[in-house]
Design an enzyme around this catalytic site. Structure first.
Site, PDB file in Angstrom:
ATOM      1  CG  HIS A  56      -2.021  -1.010   1.104  1.00 59.72           C
ATOM      2  ND1 HIS A  56      -2.561  -1.678   2.178  1.00 59.72           N
ATOM      3  CD2 HIS A  56      -2.663  -1.500   0.017  1.00 59.72           C
ATOM      4  CE1 HIS A  56      -3.474  -2.521   1.760  1.00 59.72           C
ATOM      5  NE2 HIS A  56      -3.556  -2.435   0.457  1.00 59.72           N
ATOM      6  CD  GLU A 141      -3.723 -10.971   7.824  1.00 59.94           C
ATOM      7  OE1 GLU A 141      -3.159  -9.869   7.733  1.00 59.94           O
ATOM      8  OE2 GLU A 141      -3.887 -11.564   8.900  1.00 59.94           O
ATOM      9  CB  CYS A 205       2.001  -9.931  13.420  1.00 61.42           C
ATOM     10  SG  CYS A 205       3.089  -8.627  12.919  1.00 61.42           S
ATOM     11  CB  SER A 233      -0.813   2.778   4.020  1.00 63.77           C
ATOM     12  OG  SER A 233      -0.393   2.332   5.285  1.00 63.77           O
TER      13      SER A 233
HETATM   14 FE1  F3S Z   1       3.998  -7.242   8.630  1.00 64.37          FE
HETATM   15 FE2  F3S Z   1       3.632  -9.827   8.576  1.00 64.37          FE
HETATM   16 FE3  F3S Z   1       2.997  -8.496  10.689  1.00 64.37          FE
HETATM   17  S1  F3S Z   1       3.306  -8.422   6.892  1.00 64.37           S
HETATM   18  S2  F3S Z   1       2.347  -6.492   9.934  1.00 64.37           S
HETATM   19  S3  F3S Z   1       5.058  -8.757   9.907  1.00 64.37           S
HETATM   20  S4  F3S Z   1       1.831 -10.105   9.773  1.00 64.37           S
END
Ligand code: F3S
Length: 295
Positions: A56, A141, A205, A233
């Site tokens: 993005h 996703e 994450c 983004s």
């Molecule tokens: Fe980046 Fe992977 Fe986390 S793309 S935001 S490290 S899930």
């Protein structure tokens, strides 16, 4: 927070004392890994197809297009025998199968954290759970993760989306990698009241959260923040909102050329923060512009 070695510059009557960089900022691990793979492939083969933008950030997409990247809308726009790049968001098995049928080579840029969410979703469905994904149902996703579920499933954005009654009493939970931990906690608490058995995988994450925490810390130390990143983004947009919530003078730019140096007037300390999809070279250009102004 990283201090940049450009402590002084003058802008008219303004003396800017300090420039600080949020830490961490810019590309997350998964995006960095995916873009590196794509760059290597473009350097070696010259033409690579991607379904949707690989990132993005319009400036980065333009740069990759000059190397041979072709962005298409859907799998049927990919010519047979092409080389195809899978974005960090990943794809569903159904789309992957179609890609493999058309492509000569598939370059998988799926982030390992997204892969874990896909695997856990499949595992839960194979174990007979009704799978609930916490996330944005329209996000690529989430669509990809849902594709890995072989049984019944639904997607909730937040607590208020949770159905009153589930068609099953055994619920399995996974989440989009970028949701807030608070959302996971509140959804899990609510679902546990409405089910007999709840199995949960925390597939968040921390990259997004860490960048948000970094800009909050940065806001405590500066008079204004420059947020740099694509207007498409969502994580950059969130950084901008956070800086504004801190009642701080904030400007959002996609590129150094958009920065009006008048904005610096009266500020003695400036922070820079970039979204997880902002490449290093755009941050470097901004630093260079500020340095040049100071020379
Ligand atoms: Fe980046 Fe992977 Fe986390 S793309 S935001 S490290 S899930």
């Amino acid at each position: 927070m990283q201090k940049m070695p450009l402590p002084l510059f003058r802008g008219g009557s303004t003396l800017v004392l300090n420039i600080l960089l949020a830490d961490p900022t810019g590309f997350c691990f998964g995006v960095k890994r995916a873009i590196l793979k794509l760059e290597n492939e473009l350097s070696d083969h010259g033409e690579v197809y991607s379904i949707g933008s690989p990132i993005h950030n319009p400036q980065e997409v333009s740069r990759l297009e000059t190397m041979g990247l072709q962005v298409v809308e859907n799998v049927f726009d990919i010519p047979r025998g092409a080389r195809v790049f899978i974005r960090a968001h990943g794809e569903s098995p159904e789309v992957l199968e179609k890609i493999h049928m058309r492509a000569e080579a598939v370059i998988d840029g799926t982030c390992p954290f997204v892969k874990t969410a896909q695997e856990k979703a499949r595992k839960l469905s194979d174990e007979g759970y009704y799978v609930l994904i916490i996330g944005n149902p329209d996000h690529p996703e989430v669509k990809g993760i849902r594709g890995f579920i072989r049984g019944r499933s639904s997607v909730v954005y937040d607590v208020e989306d949770i159905p009153d009654v589930f068609p099953d009493n055994r619920i399995g939970l996974v989440c989009q990698t970028t949701i807030r931990f608070e959302t996971l906690k509140s959804v899990a608490a609510e679902v546990s009241h409405r089910s007999r058995e709840l199995k949960l995988y925390n597939t968040i994450c921390n990259a997004t959260f860490e960048r948000q925490k970094a800009i909050r810390n940065l806001a405590l130390a500066v008079d204004g923040i420059i947020v740099i990143g694509g207007r498409n983004s969502s994580n950059t947009s969130r950084l901008y909102q956070i800086a504004r919530q801190e009642s701080l003078a904030t400007v959002w730019i996609e590129h150094a050329s958009e920065l009006d140096l008048q904005w610096l007037a009266g500020k003695s300390s400036i922070g820079i923060a970039a979204g997880a999809s902002t490449p290093e070279w755009l941050i470097e250009e901004l630093k260079h512009k500020l340095k040049k102004k100071g020379s």
